[in-house]
Scaffold this motif. Structure first.
Motif, mmCIF file in Angstrom:
data_model
loop_
_atom_site.group_PDB
_atom_site.id
_atom_site.type_symbol
_atom_site.label_atom_id
_atom_site.label_comp_id
_atom_site.label_asym_id
_atom_site.label_seq_id
_atom_site.Cartn_x
_atom_site.Cartn_y
_atom_site.Cartn_z
ATOM 1 N N SER A 5 0.818 -1.212 0.000
ATOM 2 C CA SER A 5 0.000 0.000 0.000
ATOM 3 C C SER A 5 0.853 1.264 0.000
ATOM 4 N N HIS A 6 1.862 1.313 0.862
ATOM 5 C CA HIS A 6 2.710 2.504 0.964
ATOM 6 C C HIS A 6 3.452 2.768 -0.333
ATOM 7 N N LEU A 7 4.017 1.720 -0.922
ATOM 8 C CA LEU A 7 4.770 1.878 -2.167
ATOM 9 C C LEU A 7 3.851 2.318 -3.302
ATOM 10 N N ALA A 8 2.664 1.743 -3.380
ATOM 11 C CA ALA A 8 1.728 2.097 -4.449
ATOM 12 C C ALA A 8 1.320 3.561 -4.364
ATOM 13 N N LEU A 9 1.027 4.042 -3.176
ATOM 14 C CA LEU A 9 0.617 5.436 -3.015
ATOM 15 C C LEU A 9 1.777 6.392 -3.263
ATOM 16 N N ASP A 10 2.964 5.998 -2.880
ATOM 17 C CA ASP A 10 4.131 6.860 -3.095
ATOM 18 C C ASP A 10 4.417 7.030 -4.580
ATOM 19 N N ILE A 11 4.286 5.950 -5.349
ATOM 20 C CA ILE A 11 4.511 6.027 -6.792
ATOM 21 C C ILE A 11 3.399 6.833 -7.464
ATOM 22 N N TYR A 12 2.171 6.638 -7.009
ATOM 23 C CA TYR A 12 1.016 7.232 -7.674
ATOM 24 C C TYR A 12 0.871 8.723 -7.401
ATOM 25 N N GLY A 13 0.938 9.108 -6.136
ATOM 26 C CA GLY A 13 0.661 10.502 -5.792
ATOM 27 C C GLY A 13 1.744 11.192 -4.997
ATOM 28 N N GLY A 14 2.859 10.515 -4.766
ATOM 29 C CA GLY A 14 3.934 11.128 -3.995
ATOM 30 C C GLY A 14 3.584 11.242 -2.515
ATOM 31 N N GLU A 15 4.231 12.163 -1.859
ATOM 32 C CA GLU A 15 4.062 12.316 -0.414
ATOM 33 C C GLU A 15 2.654 12.756 -0.035
ATOM 34 N N LEU A 16 1.942 13.397 -0.962
ATOM 35 C CA LEU A 16 0.576 13.828 -0.694
ATOM 36 C C LEU A 16 -0.304 12.664 -0.263
ATOM 37 N N LEU A 17 -0.087 11.477 -0.860
ATOM 38 C CA LEU A 17 -0.902 10.308 -0.555
ATOM 39 C C LEU A 17 -0.199 9.326 0.373
ATOM 40 N N SER A 18 1.115 9.170 0.235
ATOM 41 C CA SER A 18 1.817 8.138 1.012
ATOM 42 C C SER A 18 2.083 8.555 2.452
ATOM 43 N N SER A 19 1.949 9.824 2.760
ATOM 44 C CA SER A 19 2.139 10.268 4.140
ATOM 45 C C SER A 19 0.796 10.261 4.869
ATOM 46 N N GLY A 20 0.846 10.306 6.170
ATOM 47 C CA GLY A 20 -0.383 10.357 6.953
ATOM 48 C C GLY A 20 -1.130 9.035 6.961
ATOM 49 N N ALA A 21 -2.451 9.120 6.870
ATOM 50 C CA ALA A 21 -3.296 7.932 7.010
ATOM 51 C C ALA A 21 -3.520 7.203 5.688
ATOM 52 N N GLY A 22 -2.910 7.688 4.591
ATOM 53 C CA GLY A 22 -3.133 7.086 3.284
ATOM 54 C C GLY A 22 -2.847 5.603 3.212
ATOM 55 N N PRO A 23 -1.637 5.143 3.580
ATOM 56 C CA PRO A 23 -1.347 3.711 3.506
ATOM 57 C C PRO A 23 -2.262 2.857 4.379
ATOM 58 N N ALA A 24 -2.560 3.313 5.586
ATOM 59 C CA ALA A 24 -3.459 2.553 6.457
ATOM 60 C C ALA A 24 -4.849 2.451 5.843
ATOM 61 N N LEU A 25 -5.285 3.519 5.204
ATOM 62 C CA LEU A 25 -6.597 3.518 4.554
ATOM 63 C C LEU A 25 -6.633 2.504 3.419
ATOM 64 N N LEU A 26 -5.569 2.437 2.617
ATOM 65 C CA LEU A 26 -5.523 1.495 1.508
ATOM 66 C C LEU A 26 -5.432 0.052 2.006
ATOM 67 N N ARG A 27 -4.743 -0.168 3.118
ATOM 68 C CA ARG A 27 -4.684 -1.523 3.684
ATOM 69 C C ARG A 27 -6.064 -1.994 4.138
ATOM 70 N N CYS A 28 -6.806 -1.094 4.746
ATOM 71 C CA CYS A 28 -8.178 -1.452 5.139
ATOM 72 C C CYS A 28 -9.026 -1.770 3.923
#
Length: 540
Positions: free
Chosen positions: A347-370
Motif C-alpha cells: 500500500s505505501h509503495l503504491a501510493l508513493d509512486i502514484y501521488g507522492g508524499e501527498l498520498l503516502s504520508s499520513g493515514a493514506g497507507p493505512a486507509l488502503l490496507r483497510c
C-alpha cells in the motif's frame, strides 16, 4: 435461447465487461494522477465527491429499478412495446429527481468557497443535465443488454470515456482557471457520446438483414417511441419493489459520500484524498467484480424462475445455476484473498509512486490496507447478492427492503461515529460491517434455497487447504519483506530497491497462482471455458 446459450452469452458479456472496466479504471487512474499536478485536492474533492454523488444518485435512482425488472425472468414472454414504454419512464422520473437533488445541492448543502472553487452553482446544473442525457439512452441500453449486444456496450462506453478524458486533459492544461467548468463539460461530453453511439447503432441495425435473422422484436426506429399497449402492470409493480430497494442500496453503496456531503465530517481537501485512495483501493472491485455481478445476474435471472421452489424448476437449469454459483464464489474469494494478503505490504509503495508524499504520508497507507480487506467482502457480496436478487420473489424483495432499511440506518450511524473517531478509515470499517451483514443474509438465503436439493454451491467459499497454506506462507513472507524494506527506506532509496520489493511480491504471487492452478482444477476449467471464451476457442 437455451440455458447453455444464456451461460455462454453471459460469460462473454462478463469477459468484455471486465476488459471495458479495466480500460475505464486505467484511464481514470491516469487521469487522476495527471490532474493532481494541475488542480488542487479541494477541487478534486468537490468534483469526485460532491458533484459525482449528485450524478450517480440521480442516474441510479432513476434507472436501476427499471433495469432489474425489465431484465428479470418476469419478461420471458414479454411484450417489448410495453417494456419500452416502461423504460421511457426513467426520463420523467429522472427529471423529478433532478429538480429535488439540484435544490438540495444548491440551497441545503454548504457551498465551497467561491474564491478558491468558483462556478459551483452552474456546475451542479450541468452535472444534472449530463445525467438526464444519459437516461435518454436507457431503452436502447436494456434492449442491447437483453439481446447480448456485447460489442455495442464496449464501443459506446469506450468512446464516451476516451472523449471525456481528452476534454478533461485539454482543458486542464489550456485553461485550468475554469475549474469546475472543465469537469462539467467533460461529463456532458461523456453522456452525449454514450447516447449518440446507441442511437446511431440502432438506426443502422433496425430493419437490417441481421436484425431479421435474429428475429429482433423491434423493426423500425419509431418503434422505440412510446406506443400502445401502454404498460405491463406485473412488471410495473416489480419495478416499484426494486425501486424501494434501489433507494436503500444507493445509500449503502455511496454511504460514505453522503456522510461526507451532508454531515461535513471531512473538509474538501481530505475528501479529495479519501476519494483518490478509495478509487485506487476499489479498482479491482469495480473493473472485475462488478462486471461479473452484472453479467451473471442476467444469467441467473433467465435460467431460474423467480420465486419458485427449487424442486419445481427444471433440474438441468438448477444444476447449471448451482455449478456456476459455486465456481463464481470460489473465483472471487481467491482473488479477494490475494488482494487482502498483498495489499498490506504494498500500500505505501503504491501510493508513493502514484501521488507522492501527498498520498503516502499520513493515514493514506493505512486507509488502503483497510480497503484491501474490504475488497474481499465486496467480492463475496457481489456474487451472493447477484444470485439472491435473481431468485427472490416480489414478496421476498419487499421483505428484504426492510432488511436494507435497517442496514442503511445502522451504516449511517456507524459511519458518522467511526469517522469522528478514526477519520477516513472509519468509513472503510463501517462499510466492512455492513457488507459482512449483507453477506450473512445472502448466505442464509442461498442455503435455504438449495436445502432440499443435492446441490451445495456454498462450498465455493471453502478453498483447497493447499491454497490456504500458500496464502498463509505468502502473508508471512510479505510482512517480513515489508518491514525489512521500510527499515531500508525503500521509498526513498531509489527505483532499484522498489523493483526488488516488487520482485519479491511477484515471486510470491506466482507461487500462489501455481498452487491454485494445480489444486482448483474445476475452477480453472470454468474460467477457461466461460470467462475466457476466446482463449478456449483457440484451444479447441
Amino acid at each position: 435461447m437455451s440455458s447453455e446459450d444464456v451461460l455462454k452469452s453471459a460469460s462473454t458479456l462478463a469477459s468484455y465487461n471486465v476488459l471495458l472496466q479495466v480500460m475505464f479504471r486505467v484511464l481514470t487512474f491516469l487521469l487522476n494522477a495527471f490532474t493532481l499536478r494541475f488542480v488542487s485536492k479541494e477541487l478534486i474533492g468537490v468534483v469526485n465527491v460532491r458533484l459525482m454523488l449528485l450524478y450517480s444518485t440521480l442516474v441510479f435512482l432513476s434507472r436501476e429499478a427499471f433495469r432489474r425488472a425489465c431484465l428479470s425472468s418476469e419478461g420471458a414472454g414479454r411484450n417489448w412495446r410495453q417494456v419500452i414504454n416502461l423504460l421511457w419512464l426513467t426520463f420523467p422520473v429522472g427529471c423529478v429527481w433532478g429538480v429535488l437533488l439540484v435544490c438540495v445541492w444548491w440551497w441545503v448543502l454548504q457551498a465551497p468557497d467561491p474564491q478558491s472553487i468558483p462556478h459551483y452553482v452552474p456546475a451542479v446544473g450541468l452535472f444534472c443535465l449530463a445525467a438526464l442525457t444519459e437516461l435518454l439512452a436507457e431503452p436502447l441500453w436494456v434492449l442491447a443488454h437483453a439481446h447480448m449486444f456485447v460489442r455495442l456496450k464496449v464501443i459506446a462506453e469506450s468512446l464516451a470515456m476516451i472523449a471525456k478524458c481528452l476534454v478533461t486533459v485539454v482543458m486542464v492544461v489550456s485553461a485550468p482557471q475554469w475549474g469546475l467548468y472543465i469537469f462539467s463539460a467533460a461529463q456532458c461530453v461523456y453522456a452525449g457520446f454514450l447516447l449518440l453511439c446507441y442511437v446511431l447503432y440502432f438506426i443502422h441495425f433496425l430493419g437490417s438483414e441481421e436484425a431479421e435473422s435474429k428475429l429482433f422484436p423491434v423493426s423500425h426506429i419509431t418503434d422505440l417511441l412510446p406506443s400502445r399497449p401502454l404498460l405491463n402492470w406485473k412488471l410495473t409493480t416489480l419495478t416499484w419493489s426494486f425501486f424501494k430497494q434501489s433507494f436503500l442500496k444507493q445509500i449503502l453503496t455511496e454511504g460514505e459520500r453522503y456522510v461526507m456531503t451532508f454531515l461535513n465530517v471531512l473538509n474538501f481537501g481530505d475528501q479529495g484524498v479519501y476519494d483518490i485512495i478509495n478509487n485506487l483501493g476499489s479498482m479491482v472491485a469495480r473493473f472485475l467484480f462488478l462486471p461479473i455481478e452484472e453479467s451473471f445476474y442476467v444469467f441467473f435471472a433467465k435460467v431460474l424462475e423467480r420465486g419458485r421452489d427449487v424442486r419445481h424448476q427444471k433440474q438441468e437449469e438448477v444444476s447449471m445455476a448451482a455449478e456456476v454459483l459455486e465456481c463464481l464464489l470460489k473465483l472471487v474469494l481467491l482473488i479477494g484473498l490475494i488482494i487482502a494478503v498483498f495489499g498490506y505490504a504494498y500500500s505505501h509503495l503504491a501510493l508513493d509512486i502514484y501521488g507522492g508524499e501527498l498520498l503516502s504520508s499520513g493515514a493514506g497507507p493505512a486507509l488502503l490496507r483497510c480497503y484491501s480487506c474490504y475488497v474481499l467482502l465486496l467480492a463475496i457480496n457481489g456474487v451472493t447478492e447477484c444470485f439472491v436478487f435473481a431468485a427472490m420473489s416480489k414478496e421476498e424483495v419487499d421483505r428484504y427492503n426492510l432488511v436494507m432499511l435497517g442496514l442503511s440506518a445502522s451504516f449511517l450511524l456507524l459511519s458518522y461515529w467511526l469517522t469522528w473517531m478514526l477519520g477516513g478509515i472509519g468509513f472503510v470499517l463501517a462499510n466492512c460491517c455492513n457488507m459482512a451483514l449483507r453477506i450473512i443474509h445472502s448466505i442464509v438465503y442461498i442455503h435455504g434455497y438449495f436445502l432440499q436439493s443435492e446441490y451445495t454451491p456454498l462450498w465455493g467459499l471453502r478453498p483447497h487447504s493447499a491454497v490456504i497454506i500458500a496464502l498463509g506462507v505468502t502473508n508471512f513472507n510479505l510482512i517480513c519483506n515489508h518491514f525489512v524494506f521500510q527499515s531500508m527506506f525503500c521509498c526513498d532509496g531509489g527505483w532499484l530497491l522498489r523493483l526488488v520489493h516488487v520482485a519479491v511480491g511477484a515471486v510470491c504471487l506466482l507461487g500462489v497462482v501455481v498452487t491454485v492452478f494445480f489444486t482448483e482444477t474445476r475452477l480453472v476449467q470454468f474460467v477457461r471455458t466461460q470467462l475466457l471464451p476466446k482463449y478456449s476457442k483457440k484451444h479447441t
